[in-house]
Write a protein that holds these residues in place. Structure first.
Motif, short mmCIF file in Angstrom:
data_model
loop_
_atom_site.label_atom_id
_atom_site.label_comp_id
_atom_site.label_asym_id
_atom_site.label_seq_id
_atom_site.Cartn_x
_atom_site.Cartn_y
_atom_site.Cartn_z
N ASP A 139 52.09 60.64 11.81
CA ASP A 139 52.00 59.67 12.90
C ASP A 139 50.86 58.69 12.67
OD1 ASP A 139 54.14 60.79 14.25
OD2 ASP A 139 52.89 62.12 15.46
N THR A 166 56.09 55.15 12.79
CA THR A 166 56.91 55.52 13.95
C THR A 166 58.38 55.48 13.58
OG1 THR A 166 55.27 54.47 15.40
CG2 THR A 166 57.40 55.01 16.37
N LYS A 167 59.07 56.59 13.83
CA LYS A 167 60.52 56.65 13.61
C LYS A 167 61.24 56.23 14.89
CE LYS A 167 60.43 60.67 10.50
NZ LYS A 167 60.87 62.08 10.35
N SER A 168 62.34 55.49 14.74
CA SER A 168 63.17 55.19 15.90
C SER A 168 63.88 56.46 16.35
CB SER A 168 64.21 54.10 15.55
OG SER A 168 65.07 54.55 14.52
N ASP A 169 64.36 56.48 17.59
CA ASP A 169 65.00 57.69 18.13
C ASP A 169 66.17 58.17 17.28
OD1 ASP A 169 63.20 57.71 20.19
OD2 ASP A 169 64.49 56.64 21.60
N ASP A 170 66.93 57.22 16.72
CA ASP A 170 68.08 57.61 15.89
C ASP A 170 67.72 57.74 14.41
OD1 ASP A 170 67.65 54.98 15.22
OD2 ASP A 170 69.66 54.28 15.74
N GLU A 171 66.40 57.63 14.10
CA GLU A 171 65.88 57.75 12.73
C GLU A 171 66.51 56.75 11.76
OE1 GLU A 171 65.89 61.73 11.25
OE2 GLU A 171 64.31 62.38 12.63
#
Length: 396
Positions: A139, A166-171
């Motif tokens: 992170d 930071t990864k998006s929710d859907d990666e």
């Protein structure tokens, strides 16, 4: 206590002791193995002299890092402490990974770095799948004050550097940001007389500022968008680079790592270098250029530079400015890019008269494969501005 109750109590106690025993404790050796595997795909090797586990804390001592085939060339890292370690489906989550302060001294140079750590670290279970979850992720990566001293005097300093992922929710996307604040550099001890005179007249004996970078990586198409990569120096200006290209997919990364490993494993260095070169040429064909921009926002350095150069040439600043504006069209004419010549000349004239900002942009109508750019550069370089959609502006 009745015999049956006593038996139940003893069994429960035995179960509790069993689950708390070393057989179920955190495996520090496996933690290092998984970290090492994540770096090994990049051709790096990590080793530790000893591993200690205390609850959810893993301490690695006398850690060394080596890159490439020469594992004998090791860089000392010191003690690395992993806090809040939890096993997760064969991999590990780490709340914080802290590193020893750096204190390096050789001859007249001393370097120190403190407060170095990574937080929210995810160590993959399998680093060979070629998927996003096969990469070591964090992170935040942080370092505190950095100091470089020469002959006991501060030559360079940096207050703090922070990098976040930071990864998006859907990666599907990874965003990244970097901030390096409190940059300072002292040029007052430069000994070369000509260079020292230039530094004095340009008033850059002491530099200060910051560096920032932000962007994203769209994983499926492999699109890298670097929206900002800027160095902002007080009383000088802000230089920023933005670039976007596609094709940097997970498969591309794995192929590149395989090429590096094959190069390292080949004992014939000349043959290995040739094979690696051919492999990289093949990989480049997968990349496409989307856009790029380089811009400079002036904070008074342009006028000081014109004044200095004019003085060195025995001219007034106005005479030098007029000379630059007059020479620009003649120099551009030699490049044989008539579509760009007038625009560049106008931008130079505008900027010289009133230095505010200067921008060079390249944005083709559709992505251009890298091999096409290389072909144009070698065969007809004067067509590159049209191929890439180059524009030049000032004070906009």
């Amino acid at each position: 206590m009745r015999p049956q109750s006593t038996r139940h109590f003893l069994l429960a106690s035995a179960a509790a002791i069993a689950f708390a025993s070393p057989a179920f404790a955190l495996d520090g050796a496996d933690v290092l193995k998984k970290i090492n595997a994540a770096y090994h795909v990049q051709g790096a090797t990590i080793a530790a002299k000893s591993i200690a586990v205390n609850g959810t804390t893993v301490t690695l001592t006398d850690v060394t890092f080596s890159a490439g085939a020469d594992v004998a060339q090791k860089f000392p890292v010191g003690t690395v402490t992993l806090e809040g370690v939890e096993e997760d489906k064969g991999g590990y989550n780490v709340e914080k990974m802290s590193f020893e302060n750096v204190n390096y001294a050789q001859e007249n140079v001393a370097i120190s770095v403190s407060d170095i750590y990574m937080s929210g670290v995810v160590i993959p279970a399998d680093a060979t799948t070629g998927k996003l979850n096969s990469m070591l992720f964090y992170d935040e990566a942080h370092s505190g004050p950095v100091s470089v001293k020469v002959d006991g005097k501060q030559a360079f300093a940096l207050e703090e550097t922070t990098t976040t992922l930071t990864k998006s929710d859907d990666e599907s996307t990874v965003s990244f940001d970097l901030n390096a604040t409190g940059f300072k550099a002292d040029l007052s001890d430069v000994t070369d007389p000509q260079t020292k005179a230039a530094i004095d007249k340009l008033k850059i004996k002491s530099l200060s500022g910051q560096m920032t970078m932000s962007g994203s990586w769209e994983i499926a198409p492999g699109t890298i968008n670097i929206d900002e990569y800027a160095v902002d120096l007080t009383d000088i200006g802000r230089l920023n680079l933005a670039v976007s290209f596609s094709g940097y997919t997970l498969d591309f990364i794995k192929s590149m790592q395989d090429a590096v490993k094959a190069q390292a494993a080949n004992p014939n260095k000349e043959q290995a270098d040739q094979a690696a070169g051919l492999a990289m040429l093949g990989l480049i064909q997968q990349l496409s250029f989307i856009s790029a921009e380089i811009s400079f926002d002036d904070a008074s350095i342009t006028k000081r530079a014109i004044d200095y150069v004019a003085g060195e040439q025995g001219m007034t600043s106005d005479q030098l400015s007029q000379t630059i504006k007059g020479m620009a069209p003649l120099m551009l004419a030699q490049l044989n890019v008539p579509e760009l010549q007038n625009a560049v000349s106008l931008a130079i004239n505008t900027y010289i008269d009133d230095p505010k900002n200067f921008t060079i942009s390249a944005e083709p109508e559709k992505p251009v494969p890298f091999p096409m750019i290389m072909g144009a550069a070698m065969g007809a370089p004067n067509t590159l501005p049209k191929v890439l959609g180059v524009t030049v502006t000032a004070n906009e």
